[in-house]
Design a protein around this motif. Structure first.
Motif, short mmCIF file in Angstrom:
data_model
loop_
_atom_site.label_atom_id
_atom_site.label_comp_id
_atom_site.label_asym_id
_atom_site.label_seq_id
_atom_site.Cartn_x
_atom_site.Cartn_y
_atom_site.Cartn_z
N ALA A 267 0.84 -1.20 0.00
CA ALA A 267 0.00 0.00 0.00
C ALA A 267 0.87 1.25 0.00
CB ALA A 267 -0.92 -0.01 1.22
N ARG A 268 1.93 1.22 0.76
CA ARG A 268 2.85 2.37 0.79
C ARG A 268 3.51 2.59 -0.56
NH1 ARG A 268 7.26 1.71 4.90
NH2 ARG A 268 7.53 3.95 4.59
N VAL A 269 3.85 1.49 -1.24
CA VAL A 269 4.44 1.60 -2.58
C VAL A 269 3.44 2.23 -3.55
CG1 VAL A 269 5.25 0.28 -4.58
CG2 VAL A 269 6.07 -0.31 -2.29
N TYR A 270 2.18 1.75 -3.51
CA TYR A 270 1.15 2.30 -4.41
C TYR A 270 0.90 3.78 -4.14
CZ TYR A 270 0.10 -2.38 -6.16
OH TYR A 270 0.18 -3.61 -6.77
N GLU A 271 1.05 4.18 -2.89
CA GLU A 271 0.92 5.61 -2.58
C GLU A 271 2.03 6.40 -3.28
OE1 GLU A 271 0.48 8.57 1.31
OE2 GLU A 271 1.41 6.58 1.56
N GLU A 272 3.24 5.87 -3.22
CA GLU A 272 4.37 6.53 -3.88
C GLU A 272 4.20 6.53 -5.40
OE1 GLU A 272 6.79 8.17 -2.53
OE2 GLU A 272 6.44 7.65 -0.43
N LEU A 273 3.57 5.49 -5.95
CA LEU A 273 3.39 5.39 -7.40
C LEU A 273 2.11 6.11 -7.86
CD1 LEU A 273 4.40 1.64 -7.95
CD2 LEU A 273 5.77 3.67 -8.48
N GLY A 274 1.38 6.70 -6.93
CA GLY A 274 0.17 7.46 -7.29
C GLY A 274 -0.97 6.59 -7.75
N ASN A 275 -1.18 5.43 -7.09
CA ASN A 275 -2.25 4.51 -7.47
C ASN A 275 -3.16 4.30 -6.25
OD1 ASN A 275 -3.89 2.40 -8.30
ND2 ASN A 275 -2.24 1.37 -9.42
N PRO A 276 -4.07 5.25 -5.97
CA PRO A 276 -4.88 5.20 -4.73
C PRO A 276 -5.80 3.98 -4.64
CG PRO A 276 -5.70 6.90 -6.21
CD PRO A 276 -4.40 6.44 -6.78
#
Length: 417
Positions: A329-338
Motif C-alpha cells: 500500500a505504501r508503494v502504491y501511494e508513492e506510485l500514485g495509485n490510490p
C-alpha cells in the motif's frame, strides 16, 4: 592301574575343555586386532551355545549392526536367562529404535534389581523419548532418592515436567541440575530459554553468558545472545557473533537472515541485500526474504522493484502477510495509485484483524477515496472500539474524524450511530 585310568580321564577332559575354550580365545584375539569377519566365520562353524551367540552379538554390536546383535542376544537367552545379556539386548533394541520392546526388558530388569541405577536411568530416558512423562517423573524421583547429587537426574526430571507444561517445577529441576553441576550445558541452555520466554532479562542473560563461558561455540546460546543484542539495537555486536557462528555452521538460514536484518538497520543496504538473497536461496519457502528485499528497494526509492518483491512475498507466503500488503500500500501511494493502495490496506486487515495500523490507514484512505463517508466512519469506529489504547495520536485523529463525519451527516438530516 587306577592312576593310569585317572590320568587318561584327566587328559581327555583337558582336551575337551581346551577344545571348547580354544575357539573363543581365537575369536577374542581376532576381534582384538579388528578381524571381526574372520571371527564371525569361526563362530558360524561352532556349535550354537549361550557363549557363541553372546560372542556373535557382541561383535555385531561393536560394528553398530544392532539388528543382528539383538537377534543373537535373543538367541543366547534361549540357552540361559542372563541378567547382563538382557541389559545388552535392551541397549541394542534401543539403538534399533525398538523402544517399546527395550522398555519392557528394562522394566523387568528393574523388578529383578531395583538398585541398578544405570538401568533405571536408561528406562527413564526411554520414558521421556516415548512421551511418557508421568512414568519418567516417577523414575527420576526414585533415582534422586538414591543419588540426589546427579545433575542428569535433575535435568531429565525437568524435561519430564516440561512435557506436562509444569513451568515452575521444570525450572526448579533445571536449577537443581545447575547447582549440582555448574557446567551442565543442557541445563544452562534450558534455563536461558525459560527465562527468555518469561522475559526475565537479567536471569536470561546470566545463564546465556554462563553457558557461553562454558561452551563459547554453542550455537543455540549464541543465537539467544544475538537476538538480545538485536532487540537492544546493538547491531554491530550482533553482526560479530553472527559472523562467528557462520564460520562454525556456514550458510545457515537464521544466520543469513539476521545478518541481513542487522546490516539493514545499519543502512548498509548492499550487504543486507546480499545476505537476504542468500537466505532466500537456502529456504525458498521463507517469504520474508522477499519482504526485506522490498524494504531495501523502498528505502532506496526503487518503488517498482519494491512492488515486485512485496508481491512475490504475498505469493510465496502461506502465513499472515499483512505486513507485506501494508508495505505494498505504501508503494502504491508513492506510485500514485490510490485504488490499489486502498485494496492493499483491505487485504492487510483481512490477513490480520489485529493490525491496527492497517485498519487506521484503511479508514483514512477510505475517507479520501470514497465520496460516501459512511465507509470511513465504519472503519474509524471499528478502530476506536478495538484499539483505542494502542496509539494516542492515531486514536485522537480517529475520534476527531468520527465527530466531523457525524456532524456532516447531521447537517444533511441523517444521524449516524
Amino acid at each position: 592301574m587306577k592312576k593310569k585310568i585317572l590320568s587318561i580321564v584327566f587328559v581327555i577332559t583337558f582336551f575337551k575343555v581346551e577344545a571348547q575354550v580354544s575357539p573363543f580365545k581365537t575369536i577374542d584375539s581376532l576381534v582384538g586386532i579388528g578381524r571381526y569377519q574372520k571371527a564371525l566365520s569361526v563362530l558360524q562353524k561352532t556349535e550354537s551355545t549361550f557363549e557363541s551367540n553372546t560372542k556373535m552379538a557382541a561383535i555385531y554390536a561393536s560394528i553398530d549392526n544392532h539388528k543382528q546383535a539383538s537377534k543373537f542376544y535373543e538367541e543366547a537367552l534361549t540357552f540361559k536367562d542372563d541378567y547382563s545379556v538382557k541389559i545388552k539386548l535392551a541397549n541394542s533394541l534401543q539403538k534399533e529404535q525398538k523402544l517399546k520392546k527395550a522398555i519392557t526388558i528394562f522394566e523387568d530388569l528393574v523388578k529383578v534389581d531395583s538398585e541398578n541405577l544405570l538401568v533405571q536411568y536408561k528406562l527413564g530416558q526411554l520414558y521421556v523419548k516415548t512421551k511418557q512423562p508421568a512414568k519418567a517423573i516417577k523414575t527420576f524421583k526414585n533415582l534422586l532418592k538414591q543419588d540426589s547429587t546427579n545433575a542428569n537426574y535433575h535435568y531429565q526430571l525437568g524435561i519430564s515436567y516440561a512435557m506436562l507444561q509444569k513451568r515452575n517445577l521444570k525450572i526448579d529441576s533445571f536449577l537443581d541440575a545447575y547447582k549440582n553441576d555448574e557446567e551442565h550445558i543442557k541445563a544452562i541452555q534450558q534455563l536461558a530459554l525459560a527465562y527468555t520466554f518469561l522475559r526475565d532479562k537479567d536471569s536470561a542473560n546470566l545463564f546465556i553468558n554462563r553457558g557461553l563461558k562454558v561452551s563459547p561455540n554453542h550455537i543455540d546460546l549464541n543465537k539467544l545472545k544475538i537476538n538480545n543484542l538485536y532487540r537492544e539495537k546493538q547491531f554491530t555486536e550482533a553482526i560479530k557473533l553472527l559472523q562467528k557462528i557462520d564460520t562454525l555452521e556456514p550458510n545457515e538460514h537464521y544466520t543469513q537472515k539476521m545478518l541481513g536484518r542487522s546490516f539493514f538497520n545499519l543502512k548498509e543496504y548492499d550487504k543486507a541485500r546480499e545476505h537476504f538473497k542468500n537466505a532466500k536461496e537456502i529456504d525458498k519457502s521463507d517469504f520474508k526474504a522477499y519482504t526485506y528485499l522490498g524494504d531495501i528497494d523502498f528505502e532506496e526509492k526503487k518503488f517498482h522493484k519494491a512492488q515486485l518483491n512485496y508481491m512475490l512475498a504475498t505469493f510465496v507466503g502461506k502465513e499472515p502477510r499483512d505486513v507485506e500488503y501494508y508495505q505494498l500500500a505504501r508503494v502504491y501511494e508513492e506510485l500514485g495509485n490510490p485504488k490499489q493502495e486502498l485494496n492493499s490496506y483491505v487485504k492487510a486487515v483481512e490477513e490480520n484483524r489485529n493490525n491496527y495500523k492497517a485498519l487506521y490507514q484503511l479508514a483514512k484512505k477510505s475517507e479520501d477515496f470514497y465520496k460516501d463517508k459512511k465507509i470511513a466512519f465504519k472503519h474509524y469506529k471499528n478502530y476506536v472500539n478495538r484499539f483505542e489504547s494502542k496509539d494516542s495520536l492515531l486514536t485522537n485523529y480517529a475520534k476527531s474524524r468520527l465527530k466531523e463525519i457525524k456532524k456532516y451527516y447531521f447537517l444533511k438530516g441523517e444521524v449516524l450511530e
